[in-house]
Design a protein around this motif. Structure first.
Motif, PDB file in Angstrom:
ATOM      1  N   GLN B 105       0.836  -1.167   0.000  1.00 31.84           N
ATOM      2  CA  GLN B 105       0.000   0.000   0.000  1.00 31.84           C
ATOM      3  C   GLN B 105       0.893   1.246   0.000  1.00 31.84           C
ATOM      4  OE1 GLN B 105      -2.020   2.636   0.090  1.00 31.84           O
ATOM      5  NE2 GLN B 105      -1.990   2.671   2.332  1.00 31.84           N
ATOM      6  N   PHE B 106       1.137   1.807  -1.176  1.00 32.46           N
ATOM      7  CA  PHE B 106       1.957   3.025  -1.254  1.00 32.46           C
ATOM      8  C   PHE B 106       1.107   4.233  -1.670  1.00 32.46           C
ATOM      9  CE2 PHE B 106       5.311  -0.182  -2.913  1.00 32.46           C
ATOM     10  CZ  PHE B 106       5.564  -0.619  -1.618  1.00 32.46           C
ATOM     11  N   LEU B 395       5.691  12.129   4.271  1.00 36.77           N
ATOM     12  CA  LEU B 395       5.371  10.713   4.147  1.00 36.77           C
ATOM     13  C   LEU B 395       5.543  10.162   2.735  1.00 36.77           C
ATOM     14  CD1 LEU B 395       1.977  10.816   6.144  1.00 36.77           C
ATOM     15  CD2 LEU B 395       4.262  10.486   7.075  1.00 36.77           C
ATOM     16  N   ASN B 396       5.983  11.015   1.782  1.00 33.98           N
ATOM     17  CA  ASN B 396       5.938  10.602   0.374  1.00 33.98           C
ATOM     18  C   ASN B 396       7.243  10.808  -0.385  1.00 33.98           C
ATOM     19  OD1 ASN B 396       2.970  10.359   0.559  1.00 33.98           O
ATOM     20  ND2 ASN B 396       3.044  12.581   0.709  1.00 33.98           N
ATOM     21  N   LEU B 397       7.448   9.967  -1.376  1.00 34.22           N
ATOM     22  CA  LEU B 397       8.444  10.232  -2.412  1.00 34.22           C
ATOM     23  C   LEU B 397       7.696  10.597  -3.695  1.00 34.22           C
ATOM     24  CD1 LEU B 397      11.158   7.393  -2.256  1.00 34.22           C
ATOM     25  CD2 LEU B 397      11.154   9.625  -1.110  1.00 34.22           C
ATOM     26  N   TRP B 398       8.183  11.639  -4.351  1.00 31.55           N
ATOM     27  CA  TRP B 398       7.593  12.083  -5.628  1.00 31.55           C
ATOM     28  C   TRP B 398       8.572  11.656  -6.711  1.00 31.55           C
ATOM     29  CZ3 TRP B 398       3.272  13.482  -7.791  1.00 31.55           C
ATOM     30  CH2 TRP B 398       3.202  14.361  -8.880  1.00 31.55           C
ATOM     31  N   VAL B 399       8.234  10.583  -7.397  1.00 32.96           N
ATOM     32  CA  VAL B 399       9.181   9.875  -8.243  1.00 32.96           C
ATOM     33  C   VAL B 399       8.924  10.168  -9.724  1.00 32.96           C
ATOM     34  CG1 VAL B 399       9.868   7.563  -8.962  1.00 32.96           C
ATOM     35  CG2 VAL B 399       9.513   8.041  -6.549  1.00 32.96           C
ATOM     36  N   GLN B 400       9.994  10.457 -10.471  1.00 36.24           N
ATOM     37  CA  GLN B 400       9.872  10.711 -11.906  1.00 36.24           C
ATOM     38  C   GLN B 400      10.378   9.504 -12.688  1.00 36.24           C
ATOM     39  OE1 GLN B 400       8.388  13.652 -12.277  1.00 36.24           O
ATOM     40  NE2 GLN B 400       8.662  13.817 -10.064  1.00 36.24           N
ATOM     41  N   LEU B 401       9.538   9.000 -13.558  1.00 43.16           N
ATOM     42  CA  LEU B 401       9.991   7.949 -14.472  1.00 43.16           C
ATOM     43  C   LEU B 401      10.667   8.624 -15.664  1.00 43.16           C
ATOM     44  CD1 LEU B 401       6.776   5.713 -14.432  1.00 43.16           C
ATOM     45  CD2 LEU B 401       8.716   5.721 -12.858  1.00 43.16           C
ATOM     46  N   VAL B 419      -0.089  -3.866  -5.675  1.00 40.28           N
ATOM     47  CA  VAL B 419       0.658  -2.657  -5.308  1.00 40.28           C
ATOM     48  C   VAL B 419      -0.183  -1.439  -5.676  1.00 40.28           C
ATOM     49  CG1 VAL B 419       2.778  -1.321  -5.668  1.00 40.28           C
ATOM     50  CG2 VAL B 419       2.810  -3.822  -5.918  1.00 40.28           C
ATOM     51  N   SER B 420      -0.248  -0.451  -4.779  1.00 39.23           N
ATOM     52  CA  SER B 420      -0.968   0.774  -5.134  1.00 39.23           C
ATOM     53  C   SER B 420      -0.052   1.987  -5.035  1.00 39.23           C
ATOM     54  CB  SER B 420      -2.182   0.971  -4.231  1.00 39.23           C
ATOM     55  OG  SER B 420      -1.764   1.224  -2.913  1.00 39.23           O
ATOM     56  N   PHE B 421      -0.329   2.988  -5.865  1.00 43.22           N
ATOM     57  CA  PHE B 421       0.388   4.269  -5.789  1.00 43.22           C
ATOM     58  C   PHE B 421      -0.559   5.349  -6.276  1.00 43.22           C
ATOM     59  CE2 PHE B 421       1.058   2.618 -10.052  1.00 43.22           C
ATOM     60  CZ  PHE B 421       0.800   3.730 -10.843  1.00 43.22           C
ATOM     61  N   VAL B 422      -0.138   6.618  -6.165  1.00 40.30           N
ATOM     62  CA  VAL B 422      -0.967   7.712  -6.666  1.00 40.30           C
ATOM     63  C   VAL B 422      -0.350   8.259  -7.957  1.00 40.30           C
ATOM     64  CG1 VAL B 422      -1.853  10.038  -6.197  1.00 40.30           C
ATOM     65  CG2 VAL B 422      -1.830   8.333  -4.386  1.00 40.30           C
ATOM     66  N   LEU B 438       4.932   9.640 -10.070  1.00 41.49           N
ATOM     67  CA  LEU B 438       4.170   8.808  -9.141  1.00 41.49           C
ATOM     68  C   LEU B 438       4.390   9.324  -7.722  1.00 41.49           C
ATOM     69  CD1 LEU B 438       5.470   5.229 -10.157  1.00 41.49           C
ATOM     70  CD2 LEU B 438       3.696   6.589 -11.311  1.00 41.49           C
ATOM     71  N   ARG B 439       3.360   9.279  -6.906  1.00 39.54           N
ATOM     72  CA  ARG B 439       3.569   9.522  -5.484  1.00 39.54           C
ATOM     73  C   ARG B 439       3.585   8.187  -4.768  1.00 39.54           C
ATOM     74  NH1 ARG B 439      -0.649  12.035  -1.200  1.00 39.54           N
ATOM     75  NH2 ARG B 439      -1.165   9.809  -1.077  1.00 39.54           N
ATOM     76  N   LEU B 440       4.687   7.926  -4.091  1.00 39.32           N
ATOM     77  CA  LEU B 440       4.816   6.681  -3.333  1.00 39.32           C
ATOM     78  C   LEU B 440       4.929   7.019  -1.850  1.00 39.32           C
ATOM     79  CD1 LEU B 440       7.459   4.790  -5.543  1.00 39.32           C
ATOM     80  CD2 LEU B 440       4.961   4.630  -5.641  1.00 39.32           C
ATOM     81  N   SER B 441       3.962   6.588  -1.068  1.00 40.55           N
ATOM     82  CA  SER B 441       4.030   6.814   0.381  1.00 40.55           C
ATOM     83  C   SER B 441       4.783   5.661   1.040  1.00 40.55           C
ATOM     84  CB  SER B 441       2.626   6.902   0.981  1.00 40.55           C
ATOM     85  OG  SER B 441       1.904   7.940   0.375  1.00 40.55           O
TER      86      SER B 441
END
Lengths: 465, 465
Positions: B105-106, B395-401, B419-422, B438-441
């Protein structure tokens, strides 16, 4: 009060306010005269005058001698429609009355905390923490705790023989929130809302805050004049009809079963949502009231708002709505926006008390206690020439004085004598009548306070008679 | 998405809907063709098409072969702007993502319940019942429990050396409610609201639901381009600017002190209310963040929304707002309408935990635990060519693909793999970008889940690369 004129005046106010905001007129600039503006906007001068008075009260404009209105420096913060409404009211608001600290409290339709199951609830709370050790670190779903919704669905099915499931139930933070969400979902500015007259003042405030156009139907001891209801529905196509048909607040009247069925049919025919507020259903003295309107609803036009907390624990703020399927998504969306779901702890505490046999025992005792308090208040009032219809349930007497009285002064004087009540005017959706009516709640004061307080109130009223 | 076109399409929709409601066209009637209506209303045919599609989805009209649109029988209930918005969205909503039951649960920026002080809170609850035996039979005031507001005022004074009193504080049911009340008070339809880009999706939804016109300013690791902020304020006169300047959601960025001061000055100059959402203030890893914006506010333009519950007890739903005096009455009015005050029990439980030394001890442990989880997530991500700026808190990482990906499909696939992400798009107030973000908590999953879940996510993404 003329509804139309009020809107006009608000429009002028907004027009001026926005032009000042846009710096069309800057600090110190002279504003158009009342005469000029009334011609330019084609409105009555009084309308412009009122708009200017409002802007003046809010520090947006000032008056220089008698030479006219000028733009004030912008020390003020943005103003909204609500403050507008408030500033326009001349009388006490209900919350102002409730803030008065008095010894003889007949204004709040609350139950004396000494009559509530405080001790048992504490025990139940401890149980809740044993059962759900992580209850405080979890959110509820937006719709509400599933276990609670299941329990309530079973309760409604057993009691009213209508079919429904947990899916049809939404948990809100008190019925106040339910009404607010419903109003947000259904009411656009100037939509028409039908209310009973008199009605519950907090509901009136909610619909007004959505800028609804309010129309009203008298509620009588036998219910409504249904022909008139139909005429109003036909003519005004109200978006919704807010009703409190069981031990109605403030009158205590109960709408009979035959009318309930007919009303649901009318609502269906005229595509009008019925919002049924049923806070007093279980507070009856002799026999249970007729089944709620929603039990006659086959077309999905009734939203049923049932507050249980008044007589279990007002502090928990848990109410349940039975929602027709087609309206569910909309209500879930506004509930999600409003608070993302009611606190789980409160729902679990309520659930466990609600499912226990304690509840029925408590209710039986409570009914007797409230009936005794009602009778004491009536005994004291019998010494006057005031009149009222003795209610079969609920928390209030709706008392008529023989003559209209200056309510504000009367209330002021009563508060000075440590007695509070709700003036009839506050319960009027049209804000124009009931100046000889008072709502007296017998549920909060104890027996001694009821006797002394009512006597004091009678004395105060007699100084005006 | 073009904002203007969206409004147009809504207008056509409403026009049609209202005429059907008024029975200008009755059940079975043929409706004007797309061509006719687009000429009559002077809008693009696509706009009319969209409006018809919406009415069709809602069972208001139907299509007969290819001969056009017809009025459906009125089995449907009234529709509101919210459902309109929802139906118009093509992608997953945040709450839909959160409803997915996944093992990794991210997507929820929640703290693992195992890291929260459940046990101690239960003890405190028992204390609360001993101290206030009638806490459940009493309402709180609308503004919130006085004792709690006093405690919070003292806390803010001690911590930030700014003066304030219990009078300046409003207690709400979570920061979600605070944002909703603020939006109701300040935003009229088509008022402009300035947001950070990206921003908190629930806030975006709230402002949209008020039909606000959204404009956005990029948030960067160093804060904002203040010249651009000024330009936007000058040009659009936004009613309010919603900011989350400390461990910003979703990016984790923190706006530096100098910018904070400057921003408050700008807001004052352009008469723009700043709504400062500060949910992560205490969740830092090495050193405490700069003082909140409101501490630099001398003109009364900042409303400070401080949620403490995220790291104490999300289930309590207690947040505090520091409100400038001129805005207080307005906010109290909307809070009163919305729910008449947050439950007292929840406020008292929070108060007693907040005033205890346990809180600081808990926070110190929690910071370490969250930093470890963050580092584990980063360790796994370092095996990819994805990029992110390591946050100092939150609480989050803001990840760039490296490349844009079809987010909806990616999310679908991820959920199939538990797996979940925002997706970044959900965090975009303009709903047009961040298709490679993506936002990964890292706060909810435990260490083992973090390792396995991130590996699974990488695999899913790689199938698209």
């Amino acid at each position: 009060m003329n509804k139309q004129r009020k809107y006009l005046f608000e429009e002028v106010y907004e027009y001026l306010w926005q032009r000042i905001e846009r710096s069309d007129w800057k600090t110190g600039d002279k504003l158009p005269s009342i005469r000029e503006l009334s011609m330019e906007m084609n409105v009555h001068r009084l309308t412009v005058y009122k708009a200017y008075q409002m802007l003046k009260q809010q520090g947006k404009v000032f008056v220089k001698d008698k030479s006219g209105y000028y733009v004030q420096g912008s020390s003020t913060s943005p103003i909204d429609g609500h403050s507008l409404l408030r500033a326009n009211e001349k009388t006490y608001t209900l919350s102002e009355i409730h803030q008065q600290s008095v010894q003889y409290q007949f204004s709040q339709a609350l139950i004396d905390p000494n009559l509530l199951p405080n001790h048992f609830l504490s025990d139940y709370v401890k149980k809740v923490f044993d059962l759900y050790p992580k209850v405080l670190s979890t959110y509820s779903t937006v719709q509400g705790d599933m276990e609670l919704r299941d329990t309530l669905a079973t309760y409604f099915i057993t009691r009213y023989k209508t079919h429904l499931s947990h899916d049809d139930i939404l948990i809100t933070s008190g019925s106040q929130q339910a009404l607010h969400l419903i109003s947000q979902l259904f009411i656009k500015p100037r939509d028409t809302v039908l209310l009973e007259r008199p009605s519950y003042s907090a509901a009136i405030d909610i619909f007004k805050s959505q800028d609804a156009h309010l129309i009203a139907i008298d509620i009588q001891p036998y219910g409504y004049d249904l022909e008139k209801v139909e005429m109003l529905m036909k003519q005004y196509k109200p978006r919704l009809f807010y009703v409190n048909p069981t031990f109605h607040n403030p009158t205590g009247y109960t709408v009979p079963t035959a009318q309930r069925k007919k009303l649901v049919e009318l609502a269906e025919r005229y595509n009008c949502v019925i919002v049924e507020d049923d806070a007093y259903h279980d507070i009856y003295f002799e026999k249970a009231p007729p089944p709620p309107l929603y039990t006659f609803d086959t077309a999905g036009v009734v939203i049923y708002v049932r507050s249980f907390c008044k007589y279990v624990s007002p502090g928990l703020r848990v109410a349940a709505c039975v929602v027709p399927p087609a309206m569910k998504d909309g209500l879930l969306t506004v509930k999600g926006l409003a608070d993302n779901g009611s606190p789980l702890l409160n729902q679990k505490i309520f659930l466990h008390y609600f499912s226990s046999p304690r509840l029925q025992q408590h209710l039986e005792k409570l009914r007797i206690a409230l009936q005794i308090r009602k009778e004491i208040m009536e005994e004291e009032l019998q010494k006057t020439n005031w009149s009222w219809i003795s209610p079969d349930g609920g928390l209030n007497l709706w008392v008529q004085l023989p003559d209209p009285l200056p309510t504000d002064q009367l209330l002021q004087k009563a508060i000075e004598n440590s007695v509070s009540f709700v003036p009839g005017l506050i319960c009027d959706p049209l804000q124009q009548g009931f100046s000889s009516s008072l709502r007296l709640s017998y549920s909060y004061a104890n027996e001694e306070q009821l006797r002394v307080g009512v006597r004091r109130l009678i004395e105060v009223v007699n100084t005006y008679a």
